[in-house]
Design an enzyme around this catalytic site. Structure first.
Site, PDB file in Angstrom:
ATOM      1  N   GLY A   1      -3.587   3.982   7.161  1.00  0.00           N
ATOM      2  CA  GLY A   1      -4.427   3.955   6.048  1.00  0.00           C
ATOM      3  C   GLY A   1      -5.034   5.630   6.017  1.00  0.00           C
TER       4      GLY A   1
ATOM      5  N   GLY B   1      -3.104   7.045   4.501  1.00  0.00           N
ATOM      6  CA  GLY B   1      -1.884   8.465   3.862  1.00  0.00           C
ATOM      7  C   GLY B   1      -1.309   8.583   4.117  1.00  0.00           C
TER       8      GLY B   1
ATOM      9  CB  SER C   1       1.162   4.645  10.057  1.00  0.00           C
ATOM     10  OG  SER C   1       0.085   3.370   9.018  1.00  0.00           O
TER      11      SER C   1
ATOM     12  CD  GLU D   1       5.785  -1.059   3.106  1.00  0.00           C
ATOM     13  OE1 GLU D   1       4.350  -2.248   3.167  1.00  0.00           O
ATOM     14  OE2 GLU D   1       5.630  -0.538   4.006  1.00  0.00           O
TER      15      GLU D   1
ATOM     16  CG  ASP E   1       5.682   6.186   1.452  1.00  0.00           C
ATOM     17  OD1 ASP E   1       5.613   7.236   0.415  1.00  0.00           O
ATOM     18  OD2 ASP E   1       4.753   5.442   1.342  1.00  0.00           O
TER      19      ASP E   1
ATOM     20  CE1 TYR F   1       1.699   2.361  -4.379  1.00  0.00           C
ATOM     21  CE2 TYR F   1       2.739  -0.146  -4.558  1.00  0.00           C
ATOM     22  CZ  TYR F   1       3.322   1.870  -4.667  1.00  0.00           C
ATOM     23  OH  TYR F   1       4.358   2.084  -4.783  1.00  0.00           O
TER      24      TYR F   1
HETATM   25  C1  GLA Z   1       2.673   4.396  -1.391  1.00  0.00           C
HETATM   26  C2  GLA Z   1       4.045   3.742  -1.288  1.00  0.00           C
HETATM   27  C3  GLA Z   1       4.931   4.705  -2.416  1.00  0.00           C
HETATM   28  C4  GLA Z   1       4.439   5.938  -3.138  1.00  0.00           C
HETATM   29  C5  GLA Z   1       3.016   6.286  -3.109  1.00  0.00           C
HETATM   30  C6  GLA Z   1       2.052   6.902  -4.723  1.00  0.00           C
HETATM   31  O1  GLA Z   1       3.065   5.554  -0.755  1.00  0.00           O
HETATM   32  O2  GLA Z   1       4.559   3.259  -0.592  1.00  0.00           O
HETATM   33  O3  GLA Z   1       6.043   4.440  -2.567  1.00  0.00           O
HETATM   34  O4  GLA Z   1       4.671   4.959  -4.619  1.00  0.00           O
HETATM   35  O5  GLA Z   1       1.999   5.407  -2.618  1.00  0.00           O
HETATM   36  O6  GLA Z   1       3.287   7.843  -4.313  1.00  0.00           O
END
Ligand code: GLA
Length: 384
Positions: free
Chosen positions: A120, A122, A125, A159, A171, A221
């Site tokens: 958590g 950013g 993980s 996801e 990511d 989000y």
């Molecule tokens: C999260 C999401 C990514 C991206 C970022 C913001 O990490 O998993 O796909 O959108 O936020 O840049």
């Protein structure tokens, strides 16, 4: 990520036998936030922290999974209706299902995993976990027939379909494709990518973790993503070729100003600016112009805080301290709503900046931020 630790727990937890060990990293992102699901550019790199898992096919149709860090054990089958309720296990289950959908004959296995990428914060993980299993199942059950692009998409689809987060591809892509010493400039529409050796002489990259975790991060989000899509839908009435905000400019946004909500307008304004900033940063990097890189990072922070509204008091505070200390660039990193700032800081300012951030933050919030020096590492791999 400690091989001996994972192995010893695997042996202890299962029947004394050993399997294969795989690892995948978390990521940083220099610039390009919330641009991936808008078809834009991102600039991530894998880090030296991530997830590691030992896996051994068990000859049954059940997955027996042990989280070493949480000391939690779950068993589940491989059919759609077998989805486990516990959230960490859903990632593994989701990856199994997405690999099966792509024709991999996934069978039961025993697995234990552990990670050193903070949850958590950013640093992705969850992508690290997904990539670890996608890579492993491809080797163990799929004869490596799934290519790396598709492995990243397996994580993303996990996801979307099993964890309720409508994330972009950044990511998982960074986790699978990471390369030590290199950042990756990725075009999230075409998936064209380029490695950029990143060794800014005289500077350091450091993360300051606010240790704020927002419970509602995933729904907020998804809401940001919906705003972007609403603006695209409005633009399409005049410009049918606009597929993503990537295809839009500020003038096109002005045209729909009265047709979209004020909030959606602000979200799109941020994204359009951010996509351009990534391109500006990659030009600046080619010239070794870190002052411009840093300035763009501050602009990103401002946009994420005031237009996209995914920052928080703690992160804005850390950003202000960076500014006060003369740090070259600083901004909230990742999805936002908590987590880290990423800071590009001159060597000679580093100690003073970290000391001041620790002290001022503690005085205001009663605890210290965590500090992580960034080391850019490799992507998904078998470890032994
Ligand atoms: C999260 C999401 C990514 C991206 C970022 C913001 O990490 O998993 O796909 O959108 O936020 O840049």
């Amino acid at each position: 990520m400690d091989i001996e630790h994972v192995r010893s727990r695997f042996i202890k937890h299962f029947d004394g036998s050993t399997g294969y060990i795989y690892a995948s990293p978390g990521r940083i992102n220099l610039i390009g936030e919330h641009t991936d699901y808008n078809g834009g550019f991102v600039f991530p790199g894998a880090i030296d922290k991530g997830m590691m898992a030992e896996i051994r096919p068990n000859g049954t149709d059940k997955v027996k999974a042990y989280s070493i860090d949480l000391k939690d054990y779950v068993e589940f089958g491989l059919n759609e209706e077998d989805a486990p309720r516990i959230s960490w296990a859903r990632y593994i289950f989701g990856v199994c299902r997405e690999m099966i959908k792509r024709g991999v004959d996934v069978k039961g296995f025993n697995t234990a995993f552990s990670g050193d990428v903070p949850l958590g914060a950013g640093m992705s993980s969850s992508a690290a976990l997904e990539s670890t299993y996608a890579f492993a199942l491809n080797e163990l059950f799929g004869e490596n027939k799934i290519d790396k692009f598709e492995l990243a998409k397996v994580g993303q689809a996990t996801e979307h379909n099993y964890c309720g987060v409508m994330c972009g591809i950044m990511d998982q892509f960074a986790s699978v494709f990471g390369k030590a010493g290199n950042l990756i400039r990725l075009d999230c529409r075409s998936l064209e990518y380029q490695y950029f050796p990143f060794n800014p002489e005289g500077y350091r990259l450091v993360l300051l973790d606010s240790v704020v975790k927002h419970e509602l991060a995933s729904s907020a989000y998804n809401k940001r993503r919906q705003s972007c899509e609403a603006v695209v839908a409005a633009m399409q009435k005049r410009h049918p070729n606009v597929e993503f905000l990537r295809d839009a400019d500020m003038q096109m946004l002005e045209e729909v100003k009265d047709e979209v909500s004020r909030e959606d307008y602000m979200r799109a304004e941020y994204v359009i600016g951010e996509i351009q900033r990534v391109l500006d940063v990659s030009d600046a990097l080619e010239r070794g112009d870190y002052e411009t890189v840093g300035q763009k990072m501050y602009e990103t922070h401002h946009g994420m805080s005031k237009l996209y509204e995914v920052s928080c008091e703690e992160l804005d505070f850390l950003n202000d301290i960076a500014k006060e200390c003369g740090v070259t660039g600083s901004r909230v990193m990742g999805g936002g709503f908590g987590g880290c700032t990423i800071n590009l800081v001159k060597e000679e300012l580093y100690d003073g900046f970290i000391a001041k951030a620790r002290e001022d933050f503690r005085n205001k919030f009663g605890r210290s931020p965590k500090v992580y020096d960034v080391v850019i590492g490799d992507g998904s791999r078998r470890v032994e």
